[in-house]
Design an enzyme around this catalytic site. Structure first.
Site, PDB file in Angstrom:
ATOM      1  N   ARG A 293     -58.868 -21.368  45.517  1.00 46.91           N
ATOM      2  CA  ARG A 293     -59.371 -22.870  46.254  1.00 46.91           C
ATOM      3  C   ARG A 293     -60.011 -22.259  46.901  1.00 46.91           C
ATOM      4  NH1 ARG A 293     -55.622 -27.300  49.493  1.00 46.91           N
ATOM      5  NH2 ARG A 293     -55.627 -25.312  51.079  1.00 46.91           N
TER       6      ARG A 293
ATOM      7  N   ASN B   7     -50.278 -33.837  49.473  1.00 45.30           N
ATOM      8  CA  ASN B   7     -50.597 -33.743  50.870  1.00 45.30           C
ATOM      9  C   ASN B   7     -51.654 -34.658  51.751  1.00 45.30           C
ATOM     10  OD1 ASN B   7     -48.529 -32.025  50.152  1.00 45.30           O
ATOM     11  ND2 ASN B   7     -49.442 -30.015  50.482  1.00 45.30           N
ATOM     12  N   ASP B   8     -52.509 -34.354  51.363  1.00 49.24           N
ATOM     13  CA  ASP B   8     -53.411 -35.068  51.586  1.00 49.24           C
ATOM     14  C   ASP B   8     -54.324 -36.516  51.118  1.00 49.24           C
ATOM     15  OD1 ASP B   8     -55.135 -34.196  53.961  1.00 49.24           O
ATOM     16  OD2 ASP B   8     -55.251 -32.720  52.348  1.00 49.24           O
TER      17      ASP B   8
ATOM     18  N   GLU C  43     -57.770 -35.615  46.221  1.00 48.86           N
ATOM     19  CA  GLU C  43     -56.741 -35.542  47.528  1.00 48.86           C
ATOM     20  C   GLU C  43     -57.288 -36.432  48.190  1.00 48.86           C
ATOM     21  OE1 GLU C  43     -56.377 -32.070  49.833  1.00 48.86           O
ATOM     22  OE2 GLU C  43     -58.374 -31.263  49.034  1.00 48.86           O
TER      23      GLU C  43
ATOM     24  N   CYS D 278     -50.547 -29.997  43.122  1.00 48.17           N
ATOM     25  CA  CYS D 278     -50.450 -28.653  44.221  1.00 48.17           C
ATOM     26  C   CYS D 278     -49.938 -29.062  44.961  1.00 48.17           C
ATOM     27  CB  CYS D 278     -51.632 -27.759  43.947  1.00 48.17           C
ATOM     28  SG  CYS D 278     -53.579 -28.510  44.354  1.00 48.17           S
TER      29      CYS D 278
ATOM     30  N   ARG E 242     -50.559 -36.724  58.493  1.00 54.86           N
ATOM     31  CA  ARG E 242     -49.009 -36.066  57.769  1.00 54.86           C
ATOM     32  C   ARG E 242     -48.054 -34.942  58.577  1.00 54.86           C
ATOM     33  NH1 ARG E 242     -52.644 -31.448  53.767  1.00 54.86           N
ATOM     34  NH2 ARG E 242     -50.519 -30.577  54.308  1.00 54.86           N
TER      35      ARG E 242
ATOM     36  N   HIS F 266     -43.232 -12.927  58.314  1.00 62.01           N
ATOM     37  CA  HIS F 266     -43.038 -11.375  57.964  1.00 62.01           C
ATOM     38  C   HIS F 266     -41.064 -10.441  57.507  1.00 62.01           C
ATOM     39  CE1 HIS F 266     -46.560  -9.488  58.122  1.00 62.01           C
ATOM     40  NE2 HIS F 266     -46.538 -10.605  56.905  1.00 62.01           N
TER      41      HIS F 266
HETATM   42  C1  PEP Z   1     -53.175 -31.345  49.405  1.00 57.54           C
HETATM   43  O1  PEP Z   1     -53.028 -31.180  50.096  1.00 57.54           O
HETATM   44  O2  PEP Z   1     -51.657 -32.007  48.944  1.00 57.54           O
HETATM   45  C2  PEP Z   1     -52.818 -29.499  49.323  1.00 57.54           C
HETATM   46  C3  PEP Z   1     -52.204 -29.029  48.162  1.00 57.54           C
HETATM   47  O3  PEP Z   1     -53.814 -28.780  49.676  1.00 57.54           O
HETATM   48  P1  PEP Z   1     -53.352 -28.512  51.289  1.00 57.54           P
HETATM   49  O4  PEP Z   1     -51.903 -29.066  51.947  1.00 57.54           O
HETATM   50  O5  PEP Z   1     -53.429 -27.415  51.287  1.00 57.54           O
HETATM   51  O6  PEP Z   1     -53.545 -29.511  52.258  1.00 57.54           O
HETATM   52 MG    MG Z   2     -54.814 -30.896  50.718  1.00 54.92          MG
END
Ligand code: PEP
Ligand code: MG
Length: 585
Positions: A340, A460-461, A437, A508, A471, A197
């Site tokens: 999501r 990311n995934d 993903e 995203c 990751r 915060h």
């Molecule tokens: C991703 O996997 O790229 C994603 C946006 O979801 P998270 O990072 O929440 O797994």
């Molecule tokens: Mg993900």
């Protein structure tokens, strides 16, 4: 022995938590940490001790209410909520009844028992695997110290004469807010995380903050000159003339650059030749909405709902979730918010203590929700009920097969039927999308696209599964390559397949917010970028300064390249030439 401050320049590396550059004298803030002693009471002292506790509680409530009011005026209702949560603890009758009972039973003083009771909660939060919960533990400690200080009848002083960079072992969100009544240039702390915060408030106040700077409060002295670079996470104590001049120049350039970026706020994310993309933000906390709006986002491309599960043992009810979703829908209206559904498991929060050897390849995301249809239905109904203004969309994570898409959509239809039967309104045409993903989903993106309204790439995934690189594992972090040719080819494939089926394709994952990737992604035809709010203006600037045809040419060239090194060198040279102001890594 820690180094001590002399006139020698000393550089520290910390974690960047709020961007910007500050240069000025340091003020070492040593928080008064009430010392807690244990004292045995005689029976005659009980009532007096209980009254002392009540008074300290009332005084703490009074102080916090004033802070809520001040936060509300200065930063708006969302930021004030941080302190309202602290007030709730002071209103917790169970907690105070327990302390009072223990005063009578154990014959011990209030300070000791307040610390002991609040420490129980604190220990649970600190031990949490989840970073968000750990960081909220700071807030709890702050309330505890407030009560203890009021038991000691000590007044809190936050008045300063002059402009300072505040340096402290640790700061609470309330400290940041109270200091903001003075002329504060920036903050440096030894403890704290970038999503605490405290960090959110520093960003809202647009003050640079670097956290995790070990020993700074023992090395620096009040009056020492200090430079805080909240963008890079660098702190320089007693800078040499040349360093200071260099940062002064950087600060002036940054101000100019920020002013230019601010002008872009109401401008569309459109290339010079009129190709428009959607530039949205990823958020996890409702408190971020104000900042997202200030940054000129077109909407929210990913709202990670897992945050609602933190610190809980049972899933939040449909009503509870509805309150949350309707708030975000209303605050962002008319812009779109993509919610999501719970992506539990993997490295994220898990409600059940299921131990898995390979959690990333295990019971995660949509797999959990399809196995728990009642929980899934609660969430779907809550989202639907909040969709009446028609600015919500639903997105399913970790989809691997068409079967999962169809089952999820069936449950969505069931949730709609439930609401219809009860006469509860919702947006019947709510858009439904899927995260791409998992490599399997990328390969069948054309089939998936036929079932939904949009695809959103979760790099990311996707990268971790495509390149077989965890990751979150630092040992192999240099193998987590956004610009691996296989990743670029995959992106091209997903975007093309989506477009062939006339659905829009967004991204995203982190890569969407990497300035080094922007030209390439525009050129590959990405329709939507959902990025961390801080980088949004930079990404918009890049998009608005290029031609779509040129970006397409860049993408074609990159697709011919055979290694990440080659691709990165090419893109870095391009960026350096076109955008020398924008740092790329
Ligand atoms: C991703 O996997 O790229 C994603 C946006 O979801 P998270 O990072 O929440 O797994
Ligand atoms: Mg993900």
């Amino acid at each position: 022995m820690p180094p001590t401050s002399s006139s020698k320049e000393i550089r520290f590396k910390g974690i960047p938590a709020s961007p910007g550059i500050a240069i000025g004298p340091a003020f070492i803030f040593r928080k008064h940490v009430p010392s807690v002693y244990v004292r045995s009471l005689s029976e005659e002292e009980f009532e007096n001790e209980i009254e002392r506790l009540q008074k300290a509680r009332e005084r703490s409530q009074y102080e916090l209410r004033k802070i809520v009011q001040f936060a509300d005026q200065r930063l708006g209702p969302d930021q004030a909520k941080i302190f309202e949560a602290q007030l709730l603890l002071l209103e917790d009758q169970y907690l105070f009844n327990t302390i009072i009972e223990r005063i009578r039973k154990e014959k011990k003083n209030a300070e000791h028992l307040v610390r002991d009771e609040i420490d129980k909660y604190h220990r649970i939060m600190i031990a949490s695997k989840d970073q968000y919960t750990r960081e909220r533990a700071d807030d709890l400690q702050d309330v505890c110290n407030r009560i203890l200080r009021n038991l000691e009848e000590q007044k809190l002083s936050s008045k300063l004469e002059g402009s300072f960079v505040i340096i402290s072992h640790h700061l609470a969100a309330a400290d940041i807010l109270l200091f903001s009544r003075n002329d504060i240039l920036g903050y440096v702390t030894e403890l704290g995380g970038a999503t605490s915060h405290m960090a959110l408030l520093a960003r809202a106040l647009k003050l640079p903050l670097v956290v995790g700077v070990h020993q700074i409060s023992t090395v620096a002295q009040t009056g020492d000159t200090i430079i805080v670079d909240g963008t890079e996470g660098v702190v320089i104590l007693n800078p040499e003339e040349e360093t200071r001049a260099q940062y002064e120049r950087a600060r002036i350039e940054l101000k100019k650059f920020e002013a230019k970026l601010a002008e872009l706020r109401n401008q569309p994310a459109e290339t010079l030749d009129g190709h428009r993309v959607q530039l949205s933000a990823n958020i996890e906390l409702l408190e971020e909405i104000e900042f997202v709006k200030q940054q000129g986002a077109d909407g929210i491309g990913l709202y990670r709902t897992e945050i609602l599960l933190i610190g809980r043992e049972v899933f939040p009810s449909e009503d509870e979730q509805y309150e949350h979703y309707v708030k975000i829908a209303e605050e962002m209206y008319p812009q779109q918010v993509i919610i999501r559904t719970f992506d539990i498991g993997g490295d994220k929060f898990m409600m059940h203590s299921v131990k898995e050897k390979n959690p990333f390849l295990g019971w995660r995301g949509i797999r959990v929700m399809l196995d728990k249809p009642q929980i899934f239905l609660d969430q779907l109904r809550a989202i639907l009920r909040a969709s009446v203004h028609k600015n919500l969309a639903i997105m399913f994570p970790m989809i691997t097969s068409i079967k999962e898409v169809r089952l999820s959509k069936q449950l969505l239809e069931q949730a709609k039927d439930d609401l219809r039967r009860k006469g509860i309104p919702f947006d019947d045409g709510i858009q439904v999308g899927v995260m791409i993903e998992v490599p399997a989903a990328a390969v069948i993106a054309d089939h998936i696209a036929k079932e939904v309204n949009f695809l959103s790439i979760g790099t990311n995934d996707l990268i971790q599964y495509l390149l077989a690189v965890d990751r979150g594992n630092e040992i192999v972090s240099d193998l987590f390559q956004e610009f691996h040719p296989a990743v670029v080819r995959f992106l091209r494939r997903i975007i093309e397949r989506g477009k062939n089926e006339s659905v829009w394709v967004g991204m995203c994952g982190q890569m969407a917010g990497d300035p080094l990737a922007t030209i390439l992604l525009v050129g590959l035809g990405l329709d939507e970028f959902s990025v961390v709010p801080t980088v949004l203006p930079e990404i918009k600037k890049i998009i608005r300064s290029i031609h779509y045809t040129e970006a397409q040419h860049v993408a074609e060239k990159v697709l011919q390249m055979t290694s990440e090194d080659e691709i990165k060198t090419y893109l870095r040279t391009l960026m350096k030439h076109k955008f020398p102001d924008i740092p790329v890594h």
